[in-house]
Motif scaffolding. Structure first.
Motif, PDB file in Angstrom:
ATOM      1  N   GLU A   1       0.845  -1.190   0.000  1.00  0.00           N
ATOM      2  CA  GLU A   1       0.000   0.000   0.000  1.00  0.00           C
ATOM      3  C   GLU A   1       0.885   1.247   0.000  1.00  0.00           C
ATOM      4  N   LEU A   2       1.818   1.263  -0.941  1.00  0.00           N
ATOM      5  CA  LEU A   2       2.758   2.373  -1.080  1.00  0.00           C
ATOM      6  C   LEU A   2       2.828   2.768  -2.550  1.00  0.00           C
ATOM      7  N   PRO A   3       3.153   4.027  -2.834  1.00  0.00           N
ATOM      8  CA  PRO A   3       3.360   4.403  -4.229  1.00  0.00           C
ATOM      9  C   PRO A   3       4.612   3.712  -4.782  1.00  0.00           C
ATOM     10  N   VAL A   4       4.484   3.145  -5.979  1.00  0.00           N
ATOM     11  CA  VAL A   4       5.597   2.451  -6.628  1.00  0.00           C
ATOM     12  C   VAL A   4       5.966   3.219  -7.890  1.00  0.00           C
ATOM     13  N   VAL A   5       7.213   3.635  -7.994  1.00  0.00           N
ATOM     14  CA  VAL A   5       7.723   4.383  -9.151  1.00  0.00           C
ATOM     15  C   VAL A   5       8.490   3.422 -10.058  1.00  0.00           C
ATOM     16  N   ASP A   6       8.142   3.445 -11.350  1.00  0.00           N
ATOM     17  CA  ASP A   6       8.823   2.582 -12.317  1.00  0.00           C
ATOM     18  C   ASP A   6      10.144   3.192 -12.766  1.00  0.00           C
ATOM     19  N   VAL A   7      11.162   2.350 -12.839  1.00  0.00           N
ATOM     20  CA  VAL A   7      12.398   2.775 -13.504  1.00  0.00           C
ATOM     21  C   VAL A   7      12.133   2.666 -15.004  1.00  0.00           C
ATOM     22  N   PRO A   8      12.186   3.758 -15.727  1.00  0.00           N
ATOM     23  CA  PRO A   8      11.834   3.697 -17.150  1.00  0.00           C
ATOM     24  C   PRO A   8      12.912   3.012 -17.985  1.00  0.00           C
ATOM     25  N   VAL A   9      12.516   2.683 -19.203  1.00  0.00           N
ATOM     26  CA  VAL A   9      13.470   2.199 -20.202  1.00  0.00           C
ATOM     27  C   VAL A   9      13.530   3.252 -21.298  1.00  0.00           C
ATOM     28  N   THR A  10      14.685   3.828 -21.510  1.00  0.00           N
ATOM     29  CA  THR A  10      14.822   4.899 -22.490  1.00  0.00           C
ATOM     30  C   THR A  10      15.031   4.317 -23.884  1.00  0.00           C
TER      31      THR A  10
ATOM     32  N   SER B   1      17.904  -0.983 -17.645  1.00  0.00           N
ATOM     33  CA  SER B   1      17.727   0.460 -17.521  1.00  0.00           C
ATOM     34  C   SER B   1      19.042   1.052 -17.086  1.00  0.00           C
ATOM     35  N   GLY B   2      19.495   2.067 -17.808  1.00  0.00           N
ATOM     36  CA  GLY B   2      20.780   2.663 -17.496  1.00  0.00           C
ATOM     37  C   GLY B   2      20.710   3.620 -16.313  1.00  0.00           C
ATOM     38  N   GLU B   3      21.861   4.213 -16.032  1.00  0.00           N
ATOM     39  CA  GLU B   3      21.977   5.130 -14.902  1.00  0.00           C
ATOM     40  C   GLU B   3      21.035   6.326 -15.056  1.00  0.00           C
ATOM     41  N   GLU B   4      20.873   6.797 -16.295  1.00  0.00           N
ATOM     42  CA  GLU B   4      19.978   7.929 -16.544  1.00  0.00           C
ATOM     43  C   GLU B   4      18.541   7.588 -16.166  1.00  0.00           C
ATOM     44  N   SER B   5      18.127   6.374 -16.491  1.00  0.00           N
ATOM     45  CA  SER B   5      16.771   5.937 -16.157  1.00  0.00           C
ATOM     46  C   SER B   5      16.564   5.868 -14.646  1.00  0.00           C
ATOM     47  N   LEU B   6      17.552   5.347 -13.947  1.00  0.00           N
ATOM     48  CA  LEU B   6      17.462   5.242 -12.496  1.00  0.00           C
ATOM     49  C   LEU B   6      17.414   6.634 -11.855  1.00  0.00           C
TER      50      LEU B   6
END
Length: 548
Positions: A74-83, A174-179
């Protein structure tokens, strides 16, 4: 101050890395930036719920792991994107390995829903497929069997299935930029949470200052907010009702109907399960014509009455107080002492008192003393001489009026004496002089315990004790048809007969001495006498004006 510096605690943000390379990138990023976060690798067999710190406020993850976390936590989950760069690097790496037919398979939270084939050249073909149903294993098997793909680019699950079928699997990383983008998003979520918490805390503080009970209900009838007054009114002090259905906490069908109809309802009288009488105001909330819930405001009638009493007291700071008490009586007469004793007993009652007596026998003195000895002594004492006013003027004085009720009405209207006497006593002197028409109006007020100002349509409840006085026999007036019998019995619950001064001559000299001393103090003069014999000539006077 940078974004990272505003994250004060390590436990606020948790990164759950679905593969070891992402965890390594996170560690390197933590060294190079001022972001603070905790980190775990999802390869552990311990359930996520047991790994997450209770103080964690935002979770960061990727792919299928992130989707699973949303269902479990029950927490907000943020996705690490794929660029796009991440995808191109993966495709380039697979082509270099000599594979020509390549499938890129991802969950919907990595790439939006897409299913298409792209011919890069005569030899290289790319198949993009988004897994919607969560069955990545089936999707991989289908592409290998039907499309004869030579390599799978995807998350950890997709690549493992590919390897099991002797097909090249390449992890889409996912690279460093995505993280870094995910950490910035998580920090913004934290900021929003902090603002929301501050707003909720501020609103809760405001609500808890309010004496009225307040409940907010969402569109599904779930209680979202309540204040301390609501808990006290409904006796929920030891119970948290937030999150419960309104219908589970309240059984009154009228209250439930108000919620169901989604309409505004004001001044609904209601008695709670613990016997408190309240006024309910239910206000629906509509945003762009869509029902978003409602706000209920609950006022205790007793508190409304006390507030109204205090207001009336402030409005009646015109000397509407009783100055005299039973200690002010001067008498040596045994019959008069008996009358005073009766009056003291009457003071303990709430019954209407009718005082008979000639002019000057002290009817108002008794009325004030009864008031001051009663439980209403802190309330106002209002006096009116009914014989001094004509019927119309008497009605406007007693009942009050609204602006424009008649020619000459004051701007803003005027409170009546019944209103001003709320919580106290109203002394109606010379009650035998009122007309039969006004007698009917007075009777109604006494029966209903409410008044309506002249020209108004609003009923005002009153709590007033009536003390009346007359120098006429109301019984004889009833016999002659000049006074209503029902009103007479309403007024004569308790009766006092005051004794004329000529029938208690032993009081003449004590009264004279008392009055003389009062005048000496007022005039700042000093008189002396040898003994009270000097006052004997007063005994020969008839004193038709009595003690006055």
């Amino acid at each position: 101050m940078s974004i990272g510096q505003q994250v004060m605690r390590v436990e606020d943000i948790l990164i759950i890395a679905p593969y070891s390379e992402l965890a390594k990138d996170a560690v390197q990023l933590r060294k190079k930036t001022d972001f603070k976060f905790s980190l775990i690798l999802s390869e552990s067999e311990i359930p996520y719920q047991q790994q997450v710190n209770p103080s964690t406020r935002v979770v960061i993850s990727r792919g299928g792991t992130a989707k699973s976390l949303r269902e479990l936590l029950e927490l907000p989950v943020v996705d690490v994107p794929v660029t796009p760069s991440d995808i191109l690097q993966a495709i380039s790496a697979v082509i270099k390995c000599g594979h020509k037919k390549i499938a890129v398979i991802t969950p919907t939270n990595i790439l939006s829903q897409t299913n298409h084939t792209l011919e890069l050249s005569d030899e290289v073909q790319l198949i993009f497929e988004t897994d919607v149903g969560g069955q990545i294993a089936d999707t991989v098997k289908r592409l290998i069997q039907n499309e004869k793909v030579e390599a799978i680019i995807g998350d950890r699950v997709a690549t493992q299935i590919a390897l099991q079928h002797q097909v090249h699997g390449h992890l889409l990383k996912s690279g460093e930029e995505s993280l870094l983008m995910a950490l910035e998003t998580a920090t913004n979520v934290l900021r929003a949470q902090t603002r929301e918490r501050a707003q909720i805390k501020e609103m809760q503080s405001i609500l808890n200052v309010i004496n009225d009970g307040v409940l907010t209900i969402d569109p599904n009838g779930i209680i979202k907010v309540n204040n301390n007054s609501a808990k006290r009114i409904f006796n929920f002090a030891e119970e948290d009702i937030v999150g419960k259905k309104y219908s589970d906490c309240f059984e009154d069908p009228r209250l439930l109907k108000v919620i169901e109809e989604k309409k505004e309802e004001r001044n609904l009288l209601h008695t709670t399960d613990n016997g408190k009488k309240i006024v309910v105001n239910q206000i629906p909330i509509y945003i762009d014509s869509v029902f978003q819930g409602s706000v209920g405001i609950y006022q205790e009638i007793s508190k409304i009455q006390n507030l109204e009493l205090n207001i009336r007291k402030r409005l009646s700071d015109r000397g509407l107080i009783a100055k005299n008490t039973f200690d002010d009586f001067v008498t040596m007469n045994s019959q008069m002492k008996k009358v005073i004793s009766e009056a003291r007993l009457y003071a303990k009652s709430e019954g209407t008192v009718l005082i008979y007596g000639e002019t000057g026998t002290g009817k108002e003195l008794f009325a004030q003393s009864i008031h001051n000895a009663s439980k209403r002594h802190k309330g106002p004492f209002v006096s009116v001489n009914c014989a001094a006013l004509n019927e119309n003027l008497l009605e406007s004085e007693l009942f009050g009026y609204v602006e424009g009720a008649f020619t000459g009405a004051l701007k803003g209207g005027k409170s009546g004496l019944f209103e001003l006497a709320h919580g106290g006593s109203l002394f109606l002197d010379e009650i035998g002089e009122i007309s039969p028409q006004f007698q009917a109006k007075l009777l109604r007020v006494l029966q209903e315990k409410e008044v309506r100002r002249i020209g108004a349509d609003r009923i005002i409840p009153i709590d007033v004790r009536i003390i009346c006085a007359t120098n006429k026999s109301l019984y004889d007036l009833v016999e002659d048809g000049n006074f209503r019998e029902d009103l007479y019995y309403r007024l004569s619950t308790l009766e006092l007969d005051l004794i004329p001064l000529r029938y208690r001559k032993e009081d003449i000299i004590p009264l004279s001495v008392s009055f003389l001393k009062t005048e000496m103090e007022r005039e700042k003069r000093n008189l002396s006498w040898g003994d009270t014999d000097v006052f004997f000539p007063l005994l020969n006077h008839e004193w038709l004006g009595n003690a006055r």
